[in-house]
Design an enzyme around this catalytic site. Structure first.
Site, mmCIF file in Angstrom:
data_model
loop_
_atom_site.group_PDB
_atom_site.id
_atom_site.type_symbol
_atom_site.label_atom_id
_atom_site.label_comp_id
_atom_site.label_asym_id
_atom_site.label_seq_id
_atom_site.Cartn_x
_atom_site.Cartn_y
_atom_site.Cartn_z
ATOM 1 C CG HIS A 16 3.760 -9.410 5.778
ATOM 2 N ND1 HIS A 16 4.256 -8.142 5.590
ATOM 3 C CD2 HIS A 16 4.061 -9.748 7.067
ATOM 4 C CE1 HIS A 16 4.826 -7.721 6.704
ATOM 5 N NE2 HIS A 16 4.733 -8.679 7.610
ATOM 6 C CD GLU A 50 1.436 -3.883 6.606
ATOM 7 O OE1 GLU A 50 1.302 -4.530 7.661
ATOM 8 O OE2 GLU A 50 0.487 -3.582 5.868
ATOM 9 C CG HIS A 107 -4.919 -10.823 9.884
ATOM 10 N ND1 HIS A 107 -5.394 -11.328 8.695
ATOM 11 C CD2 HIS A 107 -4.128 -9.770 9.557
ATOM 12 C CE1 HIS A 107 -4.915 -10.600 7.689
ATOM 13 N NE2 HIS A 107 -4.152 -9.651 8.194
ATOM 14 N NE ARG A 117 2.143 -5.982 11.112
ATOM 15 C CZ ARG A 117 1.685 -7.028 11.798
ATOM 16 N NH1 ARG A 117 2.335 -8.192 11.765
ATOM 17 N NH2 ARG A 117 0.582 -6.937 12.527
ATOM 18 C CG HIS A 163 -2.259 -2.494 2.749
ATOM 19 N ND1 HIS A 163 -3.035 -1.432 3.173
ATOM 20 C CD2 HIS A 163 -1.805 -3.103 3.883
ATOM 21 C CE1 HIS A 163 -3.072 -1.403 4.495
ATOM 22 N NE2 HIS A 163 -2.328 -2.401 4.962
ATOM 23 C CE1 TYR A 179 5.260 -10.483 12.048
ATOM 24 C CE2 TYR A 179 6.217 -10.710 9.847
ATOM 25 C CZ TYR A 179 5.432 -10.008 10.747
ATOM 26 O OH TYR A 179 4.828 -8.840 10.350
ATOM 27 C CG HIS A 210 -6.159 -4.265 3.341
ATOM 28 N ND1 HIS A 210 -6.699 -4.855 4.461
ATOM 29 C CD2 HIS A 210 -4.823 -4.409 3.468
ATOM 30 C CE1 HIS A 210 -5.729 -5.334 5.222
ATOM 31 N NE2 HIS A 210 -4.571 -5.067 4.644
ATOM 32 C CG ASP A 259 -33.849 -6.867 19.195
ATOM 33 O OD1 ASP A 259 -32.786 -7.169 19.772
ATOM 34 O OD2 ASP A 259 -34.878 -6.505 19.795
ATOM 35 C CG ASP A 306 -2.849 -0.518 8.729
ATOM 36 O OD1 ASP A 306 -2.544 -0.941 9.857
ATOM 37 O OD2 ASP A 306 -2.920 -1.250 7.727
ATOM 38 C CG ASP A 334 -1.533 -3.755 12.731
ATOM 39 O OD1 ASP A 334 -2.078 -2.672 12.458
ATOM 40 O OD2 ASP A 334 -1.198 -4.581 11.854
ATOM 41 C CD GLU A 349 0.619 -1.167 8.941
ATOM 42 O OE1 GLU A 349 -0.085 -1.238 7.924
ATOM 43 O OE2 GLU A 349 0.340 -1.751 10.014
#
Length: 457
Positions: free
Chosen positions: A359, A393, A252, A415, A363, A397, A370, A50, A280, A269, A417
């Site tokens: 990647h 970004e 992610h 990375r 975006h 890797y 996004h 709940d 972001d 990130d 960004e």
């Protein structure tokens, strides 16, 4: 305390009532004659038993109404003489408000949102079918709100079965029209996005300054979230990623549970949401405060790739040009270091670089991290225009088990960004206050470690 007070004093105002009216008017103007649009509010989401997640309004509904309660519906009726926008929402209820907080109720909601009419949501079945009847087209995105889908289907079946009916109206998705509007940010929106980016950049500086070997990834996450909340941004725009060492290779990753080791990099990130607008931002830095030779070499390639991409964010260029610029720089850098072999043009054409950079370079960014908007129009990359906002970004890797590259590079993930708005003057980096050159990162971390020592004493 002073940082929190400063952030509060300099915070920009929210979106003005008049801007919501302009948004609704633009959407109505783009709709076909004889049509009607239905935009539902988000539902409350159960977390466990709940207990509910904190309520987050549906972005499309919020964009058009500014109304931040569940169990609501916005209806746009072009040509309606009493007013083209109607809101259905919950009535006031003293007992429920004692437990769950105040409600505006229809009358106050209409005033706050600048609407001519608002009705109790419990009257929806009595009012909405009459508004739909005689319309040729209904703009509504099916599949996201199953209960409302079924309700509308019952209305349409009743209209279709009525004696002398000309048939039920056609159902058409609303996303294309509405998301094209959301793609272009107003000056008010960009001020909110810039503030979200500034809060996020300050939180990144805080985490960077306090990073040291022996902490865990969640310690940096805590510093980030502290920075957000202390500046008035209660929620992150997405789950914070803190990946130390090889965890940075997981796009992610969000377990944030591993120890931070000297000699490793850590990729953070993280971006806050401020008044419905997302930031972001990603930074990668050495846990011990100093880049090794291999880490610095790869980092400088990613940084150069990002600079090349940002340079291509110009009015008249198309969406893919920033990405292509980052690919060219990163591929050349990987060849120079010996991680790739061959002609740069051939490596790009074959996609060989994707082993290390898998990647896209960015975006759209806005109310959603996004954000809404097509990247292609009629099969062609979308042209960049003033008012658009996006992330940039690029990354590199290197897999832990990639035995085709020197061992000293394996397991490194980087990375960088930033949030960028396209203005008539060119690209504006909203998150520039987060350190990202090697010199600035090492300086920030060195100063931070001195501060931590003082705190310990």
């Amino acid at each position: 305390m002073s940082a929190t007070m400063t952030a509060t004093k300099t915070a920009p105002p929210g979106i003005a009532k008049a801007e919501y009216a302009r948004r609704r008017a633009r959407l109505v103007a783009s709709m076909e004659p004889g049509s009607l649009a239905i935009v539902p509010a988000a539902r409350e989401q159960l977390r466990s038993r709940d207990t509910y997640f904190p309520f987050r309004q549906d972005s499309d509904f919020l964009y058009l109404s500014g109304f931040n309660e569940p169990e609501a519906l916005l209806v746009l009726v072009p040509g309606r003489t009493q007013g083209e926008a109607l809101l259905f929402c919950r009535e006031r209820d003293a007992e429920k408000e004692m437990w769950d907080g105040p409600r505006l109720g229809p009358e106050r909601a209409a005033e706050q949102c600048g609407l001519c009419d608002a009705f109790p949501i419990c009257d929806l079945d009595d009012i909405l079918p009459g508004l739909i009847e005689g319309r040729e087209r209904i703009y509504f995105t099916m599949g996201h709100f199953p209960q409302l889908d079924r309700r509308l289907q019952s209305y349409l079946q009743a209209i279709d079965a009525a004696p002398g009916s000309a048939g039920a109206p056609e159902m058409v998705g609303l996303d294309h029209l509405l998301h094209d509007l959301r793609l272009y940010k107003s000056a008010q929106e960009l001020r909110l996005m810039a503030h979200a980016a500034e809060i996020s950049a300050a939180a990144h500086r805080r985490a960077m300054a306090r990073c040291r070997p022996g902490l865990y990834e969640y310690h940096l996450e805590a510093e980030i979230l502290h920075g957000f909340v202390a500046a008035g941004a209660r929620e992150p725009a997405y789950p914070t990623i803190v990946g130390g060492g090889r965890n940075a290779l997981v796009m992610h990753y969000c377990s944030n549970s591993a120890a931070l080791r000297s000699g490793d990099l850590v990729l953070v990130d993280a971006g806050c949401e401020y008044r419905g607008y997302a930031a972001d931002v990603t930074r990668t830095y050495p846990v011990n405060g100093r880049f090794s030779g291999e880490q610095k070499a790869l980092y400088e390639i990613v940084l150069a790739g990002q600079a090349a991409a940002i340079e291509q964010i110009r009015i008249g260029n198309h969406w893919d040009q920033p990405h292509a610029a980052s690919v060219a720089v990163i591929t050349q850098g990987l060849v120079d270091l010996g991680l790739l072999r061959g002609e740069v043009s051939g490596l790009i054409e074959s996609g060989a670089y994707r082993r290390f950079y898998m990647h896209r370079a960015g975006h759209w960014l806005g109310m959603d991290v996004h954000d809404a908007g097509d990247y292609r129009v009629h099969g062609q990359w979308r042209q960049l225009e003033s008012g658009m906002a996006m992330t940039v970004e690029p990354g590199i890797y290197v897999a832990v088990d990639d035995d085709t590259v020197p061992e000293k590079f394996r397991g490194i993930g980087i990375r960088i960004e930033d949030d960028v708005a396209l203005t008539k003057e060119g690209p504006q980096v909203l998150s520039a206050a987060a350190p990202k050159t090697v010199a600035d990162i090492e300086y920030t971390m060195r100063q931070g470690q001195d501060l931590v020592q003082e705190e310990l004493w």
